[in-house]
Design a protein around this motif. Structure first.
Motif, PDB file in Angstrom:
ATOM      1  N   ILE A  77       0.831  -1.202   0.000  1.00  0.00           N
ATOM      2  CA  ILE A  77       0.000   0.000   0.000  1.00  0.00           C
ATOM      3  C   ILE A  77       0.867   1.253   0.000  1.00  0.00           C
ATOM      4  O   ILE A  77       0.501   2.275  -0.580  1.00  0.00           O
ATOM      5  CB  ILE A  77      -0.955   0.014   1.228  1.00  0.00           C
ATOM      6  N   GLY A  78       2.019   1.175   0.611  1.00  0.00           N
ATOM      7  CA  GLY A  78       2.924   2.313   0.706  1.00  0.00           C
ATOM      8  C   GLY A  78       3.222   2.988  -0.623  1.00  0.00           C
ATOM      9  O   GLY A  78       3.240   4.226  -0.691  1.00  0.00           O
ATOM     10  N   PRO A  79       3.449   2.222  -1.715  1.00  0.00           N
ATOM     11  CA  PRO A  79       3.728   2.878  -2.986  1.00  0.00           C
ATOM     12  C   PRO A  79       2.612   3.814  -3.468  1.00  0.00           C
ATOM     13  O   PRO A  79       2.897   4.822  -4.115  1.00  0.00           O
ATOM     14  CB  PRO A  79       3.920   1.706  -3.959  1.00  0.00           C
ATOM     15  N   TYR A  80       1.383   3.525  -3.126  1.00  0.00           N
ATOM     16  CA  TYR A  80       0.284   4.429  -3.502  1.00  0.00           C
ATOM     17  C   TYR A  80       0.442   5.779  -2.804  1.00  0.00           C
ATOM     18  O   TYR A  80       0.278   6.837  -3.415  1.00  0.00           O
ATOM     19  CB  TYR A  80      -1.078   3.824  -3.137  1.00  0.00           C
ATOM     20  N   PHE A  81       0.759   5.736  -1.499  1.00  0.00           N
ATOM     21  CA  PHE A  81       0.961   6.967  -0.744  1.00  0.00           C
ATOM     22  C   PHE A  81       2.227   7.688  -1.219  1.00  0.00           C
ATOM     23  O   PHE A  81       2.244   8.918  -1.339  1.00  0.00           O
ATOM     24  CB  PHE A  81       1.049   6.673   0.761  1.00  0.00           C
ATOM     25  N   TYR A  82       3.258   6.923  -1.485  1.00  0.00           N
ATOM     26  CA  TYR A  82       4.519   7.491  -1.967  1.00  0.00           C
ATOM     27  C   TYR A  82       4.294   8.219  -3.295  1.00  0.00           C
ATOM     28  O   TYR A  82       4.712   9.370  -3.462  1.00  0.00           O
ATOM     29  CB  TYR A  82       5.544   6.363  -2.121  1.00  0.00           C
ATOM     30  N   ARG A 105       1.487   9.361  -4.484  1.00  0.00           N
ATOM     31  CA  ARG A 105       0.642  10.543  -4.268  1.00  0.00           C
ATOM     32  C   ARG A 105       1.499  11.706  -3.798  1.00  0.00           C
ATOM     33  O   ARG A 105       1.333  12.840  -4.234  1.00  0.00           O
ATOM     34  CB  ARG A 105      -0.464  10.232  -3.251  1.00  0.00           C
ATOM     35  N   GLY A 106       2.438  11.439  -2.908  1.00  0.00           N
ATOM     36  CA  GLY A 106       3.359  12.481  -2.450  1.00  0.00           C
ATOM     37  C   GLY A 106       4.188  13.040  -3.599  1.00  0.00           C
ATOM     38  O   GLY A 106       4.414  14.253  -3.682  1.00  0.00           O
ATOM     39  N   LEU A 107       4.637  12.150  -4.489  1.00  0.00           N
ATOM     40  CA  LEU A 107       5.390  12.612  -5.656  1.00  0.00           C
ATOM     41  C   LEU A 107       4.528  13.483  -6.561  1.00  0.00           C
ATOM     42  O   LEU A 107       4.976  14.534  -7.033  1.00  0.00           O
ATOM     43  CB  LEU A 107       5.920  11.417  -6.460  1.00  0.00           C
ATOM     44  N   TYR A 108       3.286  13.054  -6.806  1.00  0.00           N
ATOM     45  CA  TYR A 108       2.386  13.830  -7.662  1.00  0.00           C
ATOM     46  C   TYR A 108       2.111  15.198  -7.051  1.00  0.00           C
ATOM     47  O   TYR A 108       2.103  16.216  -7.757  1.00  0.00           O
ATOM     48  CB  TYR A 108       1.066  13.105  -7.891  1.00  0.00           C
ATOM     49  N   ASP A 109       1.873  15.234  -5.754  1.00  0.00           N
ATOM     50  CA  ASP A 109       1.618  16.506  -5.072  1.00  0.00           C
ATOM     51  C   ASP A 109       2.846  17.412  -5.143  1.00  0.00           C
ATOM     52  O   ASP A 109       2.723  18.615  -5.393  1.00  0.00           O
ATOM     53  CB  ASP A 109       1.213  16.276  -3.618  1.00  0.00           C
ATOM     54  N   SER A 110       4.021  16.837  -4.944  1.00  0.00           N
ATOM     55  CA  SER A 110       5.262  17.612  -5.034  1.00  0.00           C
ATOM     56  C   SER A 110       5.468  18.146  -6.441  1.00  0.00           C
ATOM     57  O   SER A 110       5.870  19.297  -6.636  1.00  0.00           O
ATOM     58  CB  SER A 110       6.467  16.752  -4.644  1.00  0.00           C
ATOM     59  N   GLN A 111       5.186  17.314  -7.428  1.00  0.00           N
ATOM     60  CA  GLN A 111       5.331  17.726  -8.816  1.00  0.00           C
ATOM     61  C   GLN A 111       4.376  18.878  -9.141  1.00  0.00           C
ATOM     62  O   GLN A 111       4.758  19.838  -9.818  1.00  0.00           O
ATOM     63  CB  GLN A 111       5.078  16.549  -9.750  1.00  0.00           C
ATOM     64  N   ALA A 112       3.155  18.813  -8.646  1.00  0.00           N
ATOM     65  CA  ALA A 112       2.175  19.870  -8.897  1.00  0.00           C
ATOM     66  C   ALA A 112       2.649  21.187  -8.280  1.00  0.00           C
ATOM     67  O   ALA A 112       2.545  22.250  -8.904  1.00  0.00           O
ATOM     68  CB  ALA A 112       0.809  19.476  -8.350  1.00  0.00           C
ATOM     69  N   ILE A 113       3.181  21.127  -7.059  1.00  0.00           N
ATOM     70  CA  ILE A 113       3.696  22.331  -6.408  1.00  0.00           C
ATOM     71  C   ILE A 113       4.873  22.895  -7.191  1.00  0.00           C
ATOM     72  O   ILE A 113       4.969  24.108  -7.420  1.00  0.00           O
ATOM     73  CB  ILE A 113       4.096  22.030  -4.945  1.00  0.00           C
TER      74      ILE A 113
END
Length: 84
Positions: free
Chosen positions: A46-51, A53-61
């Motif tokens: 499950i961790g890779p999904y959260f990981y 998501r964090g990458l996508y959020d960082s990329q958007a910022i």
């Protein structure tokens, strides 16, 4: 992708969180070994999904900041007779 590793202290803290959850929410107890196995399952599956998501959020910022930087640079542009 590099495997996500946790220190012994991090693992111990997460195991404690799992045990607290089982006790408080499910009114059950879970031992150290089953709690660590559950933690490792979530970390691996499950961790890779959260990981991600964090990458996508960082990329958007980062993209927002790049747009702001581009706008700031264009605002510095001086008027000339040259047309791009």
């Amino acid at each position: 992708m590099k495997k996500i590793e946790f220190s012994r202290e991090e693992t111990k803290a997460m195991v404690g969180e799992i045990q607290d959850y089982f006790r408080e929410e499910l009114d059950q107890t879970i031992g150290d070994i089953p709690a660590e196995m559950l933690m490792r399952f979530f970390a691996e599956r499950i961790g890779p999904y959260f990981y991600n998501r964090g990458l996508y959020d960082s990329q958007a910022i980062l993209m927002e900041r790049m747009d702001e930087l581009t706008d700031t640079i264009y605002a510095l542009e001086q008027k000339t007779d040259f047309v791009r």
